[in-house]
Motif scaffolding. Structure first.
Motif, short mmCIF file in Angstrom:
data_model
loop_
_atom_site.label_atom_id
_atom_site.label_comp_id
_atom_site.label_asym_id
_atom_site.label_seq_id
_atom_site.Cartn_x
_atom_site.Cartn_y
_atom_site.Cartn_z
N MET A 160 -24.63 -70.09 13.71
CA MET A 160 -26.03 -69.67 13.80
C MET A 160 -26.34 -68.64 12.72
N LYS A 161 -27.42 -68.86 12.00
CA LYS A 161 -27.88 -67.89 11.01
C LYS A 161 -28.86 -66.94 11.69
N ILE A 162 -28.64 -65.65 11.50
CA ILE A 162 -29.53 -64.64 12.08
C ILE A 162 -30.26 -63.95 10.94
N ILE A 163 -31.58 -64.15 10.92
CA ILE A 163 -32.40 -63.58 9.86
C ILE A 163 -33.31 -62.52 10.46
N GLY A 164 -33.29 -61.36 9.85
CA GLY A 164 -34.22 -60.30 10.25
C GLY A 164 -35.43 -60.36 9.34
N ILE A 165 -36.61 -60.31 9.94
CA ILE A 165 -37.84 -60.30 9.14
C ILE A 165 -38.56 -58.99 9.42
N LYS B 153 -26.34 -63.48 21.87
CA LYS B 153 -25.17 -64.12 22.56
C LYS B 153 -25.62 -65.37 23.32
N ARG B 154 -26.76 -65.24 24.02
CA ARG B 154 -27.28 -66.40 24.79
C ARG B 154 -27.62 -67.55 23.85
N GLU B 155 -28.25 -67.23 22.71
CA GLU B 155 -28.65 -68.28 21.75
C GLU B 155 -27.42 -68.93 21.12
N GLU B 156 -26.38 -68.14 20.88
CA GLU B 156 -25.13 -68.71 20.33
C GLU B 156 -24.54 -69.73 21.30
N ARG B 157 -24.61 -69.41 22.59
CA ARG B 157 -24.09 -70.35 23.60
C ARG B 157 -24.91 -71.64 23.64
N LYS B 158 -26.20 -71.54 23.26
CA LYS B 158 -27.06 -72.73 23.25
C LYS B 158 -26.93 -73.50 21.93
N HIS B 159 -26.11 -73.01 21.02
CA HIS B 159 -25.91 -73.62 19.69
C HIS B 159 -27.19 -73.63 18.86
N ILE C 166 -34.64 -51.80 9.14
CA ILE C 166 -33.91 -50.97 8.18
C ILE C 166 -33.52 -49.64 8.82
N ASP C 167 -34.49 -48.96 9.42
CA ASP C 167 -34.23 -47.66 10.05
C ASP C 167 -33.11 -47.77 11.08
N ASP C 168 -33.11 -48.87 11.83
CA ASP C 168 -32.15 -49.03 12.93
C ASP C 168 -30.90 -49.82 12.55
N HIS C 169 -30.70 -50.03 11.26
CA HIS C 169 -29.47 -50.67 10.74
C HIS C 169 -29.18 -52.04 11.35
N TYR C 170 -30.20 -52.90 11.38
CA TYR C 170 -30.00 -54.25 11.90
C TYR C 170 -29.24 -55.13 10.92
N GLU C 171 -28.94 -54.61 9.72
CA GLU C 171 -28.11 -55.40 8.80
C GLU C 171 -26.73 -55.63 9.40
N GLN C 172 -26.36 -54.82 10.39
CA GLN C 172 -25.08 -55.00 11.09
C GLN C 172 -25.11 -56.26 11.97
N ILE C 173 -26.30 -56.68 12.35
CA ILE C 173 -26.47 -57.83 13.25
C ILE C 173 -26.90 -59.07 12.47
N VAL D 139 -33.45 -51.49 22.94
CA VAL D 139 -33.90 -52.75 22.34
C VAL D 139 -32.74 -53.43 21.62
N LYS D 140 -31.99 -52.65 20.86
CA LYS D 140 -30.87 -53.22 20.09
C LYS D 140 -29.84 -53.86 21.02
N GLU D 141 -29.56 -53.19 22.11
CA GLU D 141 -28.61 -53.72 23.09
C GLU D 141 -29.11 -55.04 23.68
N GLU D 142 -30.41 -55.07 24.00
CA GLU D 142 -31.01 -56.28 24.56
C GLU D 142 -31.00 -57.42 23.54
N VAL D 143 -31.29 -57.11 22.28
CA VAL D 143 -31.29 -58.12 21.21
C VAL D 143 -29.90 -58.73 21.08
N ARG D 144 -28.87 -57.90 21.17
CA ARG D 144 -27.49 -58.42 21.10
C ARG D 144 -27.22 -59.41 22.23
N LYS D 145 -27.73 -59.11 23.43
CA LYS D 145 -27.56 -60.02 24.57
C LYS D 145 -28.28 -61.35 24.32
N ILE D 146 -29.50 -61.26 23.76
CA ILE D 146 -30.29 -62.47 23.48
C ILE D 146 -29.56 -63.33 22.45
#
Length: 197
Positions: A1-6, A101-107, A119-126, A92-99
């Protein structure tokens, strides 16, 4: 799965871009603002922490957050904006990580996360990549005044509270110029999606 931040400033046309990526590529869309809104409903930890910090004056008659009143405070007071962000963003970041994980399971193959503060919240890590939606300030102002009915002063306050273009450009992998016709934007998006795999 590709994860793109916009990301991009208010009035950049991110919503239209998200709709296109969903319609054309079946991308799963996650908007951080919507996640935050759910986490701030009455009875949640976030809601209690926000009311505890800002006081009853930011609650409406039903005890929910009065977003308009809260916005007036945080768009004009940097310290208060930082205080709100400290409460909301980690949750929010914690909840996004859970979402995710769910999407990865759905392929799911393409997951798009839209957030003003990637940028402020360092989502480049995700995210695999972060895309910046750029629009000239004059066009953004017009859109916000006509489409959302904001007055010019409110628009200036909002734009001033957001990161400058240079910071976005320095921290994002790709730029979508959404200043012209949306047909041109679609061509840029098609090219970017093609280059993902």
């Amino acid at each position: 799965m590709k994860i793109i931040g916009i990301t991009g400033g208010v009035g950049a046309g991110k919503t239209q871009i998200l709709e296109y990526l969903n319609d054309r590529y079946g991308a799963t869309i996650c908007q951080a603002d919507e996640v935050a809104r759910k986490l701030q409903k009455k009875g949640t930890d976030c809601h209690r922490a926000i009311a505890g910090h800002f006081g009853e004056k930011i609650l409406d008659s039903r005890g929910e957050l009065d977003r308009e009143r809260l916005a007036q405070i945080i768009f004009t007071d940097e310290k208060e904006r930082a205080a709100l962000n400290e409460i909301v963003h980690p949750a929010v970041k914690e909840e996004v990580r859970k979402i995710i994980k769910r999407e990865e399971r759905k392929h799911t193959s393409l997951f798009i996360l839209e957030a003003a503060l990637l940028i402020d919240d360092h989502y480049e890590q995700i995210c695999d990549e972060i895309w910046y939606v750029y629009v000239e300030d004059a066009i953004r102002k017009k859109r916000l005044i006509y489409a959302r009915g904001y007055d010019a002063e409110k628009v200036d306050d909002i734009i001033a509270s957001q990161l400058p273009k240079e910071v976005f450009l320095r921290n994002c992998d790709r730029v979508i110029d959404n200043s012209g016709l949306f047909e041109e934007t679609k061509m840029q998006l098609d090219e970017m999606v093609r280059n993902l795999w």
